[in-house]
Design an enzyme around this catalytic site. Structure first.
Site, PDB file in Angstrom:
ATOM      1  N   SER A 113      44.723  65.703 -15.197  1.00 51.06           N
ATOM      2  CA  SER A 113      43.722  66.596 -16.072  1.00 51.06           C
ATOM      3  C   SER A 113      42.338  66.010 -15.841  1.00 51.06           C
ATOM      4  O   SER A 113      42.241  64.605 -15.764  1.00 51.06           O
ATOM      5  CB  SER A 113      43.960  67.047 -17.471  1.00 51.06           C
ATOM      6  OG  SER A 113      42.736  67.529 -18.148  1.00 51.06           O
ATOM      7  N   HIS A 149       9.792  29.556 -36.285  1.00 47.36           N
ATOM      8  CA  HIS A 149       8.549  30.277 -36.455  1.00 47.36           C
ATOM      9  C   HIS A 149       7.538  30.294 -35.645  1.00 47.36           C
ATOM     10  O   HIS A 149       6.297  30.597 -35.815  1.00 47.36           O
ATOM     11  CB  HIS A 149       8.017  30.168 -38.135  1.00 47.36           C
ATOM     12  CG  HIS A 149       9.107  30.429 -39.170  1.00 47.36           C
ATOM     13  ND1 HIS A 149       9.553  31.523 -39.603  1.00 47.36           N
ATOM     14  CD2 HIS A 149       9.964  29.372 -39.712  1.00 47.36           C
ATOM     15  CE1 HIS A 149      10.295  31.245 -40.656  1.00 47.36           C
ATOM     16  NE2 HIS A 149      10.798  30.109 -40.504  1.00 47.36           N
ATOM     17  N   SER A 152      -0.652  37.051  -8.746  1.00 53.76           N
ATOM     18  CA  SER A 152      -1.864  37.705  -9.028  1.00 53.76           C
ATOM     19  C   SER A 152      -2.471  38.310  -7.800  1.00 53.76           C
ATOM     20  O   SER A 152      -2.660  37.519  -6.698  1.00 53.76           O
ATOM     21  CB  SER A 152      -2.855  37.072  -9.687  1.00 53.76           C
ATOM     22  OG  SER A 152      -4.047  37.992 -10.155  1.00 53.76           O
ATOM     23  N   GLU A 193      10.811  37.549 -16.227  1.00 55.03           N
ATOM     24  CA  GLU A 193      10.496  38.924 -16.664  1.00 55.03           C
ATOM     25  C   GLU A 193      11.546  39.948 -16.291  1.00 55.03           C
ATOM     26  O   GLU A 193      11.683  40.887 -16.874  1.00 55.03           O
ATOM     27  CB  GLU A 193       8.932  38.931 -15.944  1.00 55.03           C
ATOM     28  CG  GLU A 193       7.918  38.339 -16.714  1.00 55.03           C
ATOM     29  CD  GLU A 193       6.767  38.335 -15.953  1.00 55.03           C
ATOM     30  OE1 GLU A 193       5.731  37.746 -16.466  1.00 55.03           O
ATOM     31  OE2 GLU A 193       6.674  38.877 -14.671  1.00 55.03           O
ATOM     32  N   GLY A 253      33.312  65.811 -17.410  1.00 57.88           N
ATOM     33  CA  GLY A 253      33.458  65.279 -15.947  1.00 57.88           C
ATOM     34  C   GLY A 253      34.456  65.931 -15.097  1.00 57.88           C
ATOM     35  O   GLY A 253      34.447  65.691 -13.783  1.00 57.88           O
ATOM     36  N   PRO A 260      43.710  71.373  -3.761  1.00 59.02           N
ATOM     37  CA  PRO A 260      43.329  70.276  -4.640  1.00 59.02           C
ATOM     38  C   PRO A 260      43.801  70.064  -6.092  1.00 59.02           C
ATOM     39  O   PRO A 260      43.725  69.233  -6.627  1.00 59.02           O
ATOM     40  CB  PRO A 260      41.510  70.686  -4.636  1.00 59.02           C
ATOM     41  CG  PRO A 260      41.640  72.133  -4.151  1.00 59.02           C
ATOM     42  CD  PRO A 260      42.939  72.230  -3.156  1.00 59.02           C
ATOM     43  N   LYS A 292      -2.388  31.857  -8.757  1.00 56.05           N
ATOM     44  CA  LYS A 292      -1.572  32.121 -10.161  1.00 56.05           C
ATOM     45  C   LYS A 292      -0.130  32.557  -9.800  1.00 56.05           C
ATOM     46  O   LYS A 292       0.096  33.015  -8.916  1.00 56.05           O
ATOM     47  CB  LYS A 292      -2.161  33.305 -10.725  1.00 56.05           C
ATOM     48  CG  LYS A 292      -1.653  33.480 -12.529  1.00 56.05           C
ATOM     49  CD  LYS A 292      -2.615  34.574 -13.037  1.00 56.05           C
ATOM     50  CE  LYS A 292      -2.156  34.660 -14.454  1.00 56.05           C
ATOM     51  NZ  LYS A 292      -0.832  35.429 -14.605  1.00 56.05           N
TER      52      LYS A 292
END
Length: 473
Positions: A145, A194, A324, A337, A111, A136, A330
């Site tokens: 560093s 299940h 939809s 989601e 970096g 700088p 719908k």
């Protein structure tokens, strides 16, 4: 502004200036706050267009400002220079110059390019205040560093974003789920294992389980955050602290504590903290676990709300938008989601961070920029997803009581409660016959007289099945 007077340069003299670094001259956009090393990195890494997020840039500004104040205190910078640097760094912290941080995420693995981007921007801003030259490296990067500043900024940004964004969002979601657990505590429903019918549970118990998942997620993130608070600052190039004052790290970290309210501390072992990014792998592990938890919660909610006619339809979710472009009326479970997509991205980020963690060779990890990007993206995504899930979905969930009762009564696993009274095999035969005859367990058991009516009603009390052994149930 220095003009580039090389052949052909006059046509662009108003657009560029010439800056110099140790490799020579570089043309830099005339209005840029950065200088040659940043521009060189821009030209070297035109890869993705991805940049460090504002949270990282702000953390970098915090480190630079605190370092400047420490260096003044230690007599390593003139007061007016240090104050000018601190003031310029404060503008970076505030996000005033995010557009000047232009280096791609996919760059030098330490970096360094982004550290120099910050050094150059702050030096330019400070130099304007003093109407003179601020260097700088010699001034802004004094005692530092890239190898200890970049991982420090990564950890500061992550710890702060967890504290300010992620943890409050998770606490909001936990409260929302816990409120629904209380609201739905009287609703006994079919359990499912299940994906098949199982013995009864209360809808409130399911939501209580969700709330506990988030509560544990908060605990894990707190543990990860505590580890992130141990900073590598002061190790400089390889962990030995060369070219820095022995009190630099401690004093600078004290300033970070004061400015953030978080209990940062200097590394117990600078070689571990600088040569590895295990702390980031560990931290993201808590985020990955949270992503799994949110996937479970979101999937269960949308499955319980499936329908409204051809699914389980035990829940109704808030209608947030038409579902939809072709099927009128719908409505889809769009919030769950979205949450599962966030979780998928976080899980992908976990792979990136895990692999990047193996990029530690000898005294330095050389995959830090992409680790920082993935870590901070995951924190922010999870914060947003948790808040949206709480406010736009969980808060507005309603239970469809008639449907829940209907599915429960038809559940053949109700026969499980009969097994201690008539035996497992007899209960299994009863369930098979009830299924074949399209009857409930209760109807067939009454018809066959397997138990006296009063005892049968007691045994098939669904509420009692959800908390066996409670007196009076």
């Amino acid at each position: 502004m220095t003009l580039n007077l090389e052949p052909g340069a006059l046509a662009v003299a108003d657009e560029f200036r010439t800056e110099r670094d140790s490799l020579g001259d570089m043309k830099v956009p005339a209005d840029a706050l950065y200088a040659a090393q940043t521009q060189r990195a821009v030209e070297n890494f035109p890869i993705s267009g991805l940049r460090f997020p504002g949270s990282f840039i702000s953390a970098l500004g915090l480190v630079k400002g605190a370092a400047a104040e420490t260096n003044v205190e230690l007599g390593l910078l003139e007061e007016e220079v240090g104050c000018a640097i601190a003031d310029a760094a404060a503008e970076v912290v505030a996000g005033d110059h995010d557009d000047q941080f232009v280096v791609d995420i996919f760059q030098t693995g330490s970096g360094t390019s982004t550290n120099m981007n910050a050094n150059e921007v702050i030096a330019t801003l400070a130099g304007r205040r003093l109407d003179g030259k601020v260097h700088p490296n010699d001034h802004v990067n004094n005692g530092q560093s890239s190898n200890d500043v970049i991982p420090t900024a990564m950890q500061v940004a992550a710890a702060l974003t967890m504290e300010r964004n992620l943890l409050p969002a998770l606490q909001r979601l936990e409260r929302s789920l816990a409120a629904k657990a209380t609201e739905f505590d009287d609703l006994v429903k079919s359990g499912r294992t299940h994906l098949m019918d199982a013995t009864p549970v209360r809808l409130g118990q399911e939501f209580g389980g969700f709330a506990r998942q988030i509560e544990l997620g908060v605990r894990r993130i707190r543990e990860a955050q505590a580890d992130l608070l141990e900073l590598p600052l002061g190790g400089t190039a390889v962990g030995t602290g060369i070219n820095t004052h022995p009190e630099f790290a401690g004093r600078t970290i004290s300033r970070l504590i004061a400015s953030t309210g978080l209990s940062f501390r200097e590394a117990d072992d600078h070689f571990e903290r600088q040569a590895t990014r295990d702390t980031v792998v560990f931290a993201h592990g808590s985020l990955n676990t949270l992503a799994v938890s949110l996937t479970k919660i979101a999937n269960d909610i949308r499955l319980l709300a499936s329908g409204p006619r051809a699914g389980l339809a035990e829940l109704t979710l808030p209608a947030t938008q038409p579902g939809s472009s072709i099927m009128p009326g719908k409505v889809n479970p769009v919030i769950p989601e979205a949450v599962t997509m966030v979780a998928a991205q976080v899980m992908g980020n976990h792979t990136t961070i895990t692999v990047s963690g193996t990029g530690s060779h000898f005294e330095l990890n050389v995959m830090m920029p992409v680790m920082a990007h993935a870590l901070l993206q995951s924190i922010q995504l999870l914060a947003g997803a948790a808040m949206v899930l709480a406010e736009k979905c969980v808060d507005g969930i309603t239970a469809n009581r008639d449907r829940i009762t209907e599915l429960l009564e038809g559940n053949l696993s109700m026969g499980t409660a009969l097994a201690p009274h008539i035996g497992y095999d007899a209960a299994a035969e009863l369930a098979k016959e009830a299924f074949a005859r399209n009857q409930t367990i209760r109807e067939l058991a009454l018809e066959k007289g397997v138990l006296p009516r009063d005892e049968l009603e007691r045994v098939l009390d669904a509420r009692a099945m959800t908390q066996p052994g409670i007196p009076g149930l």
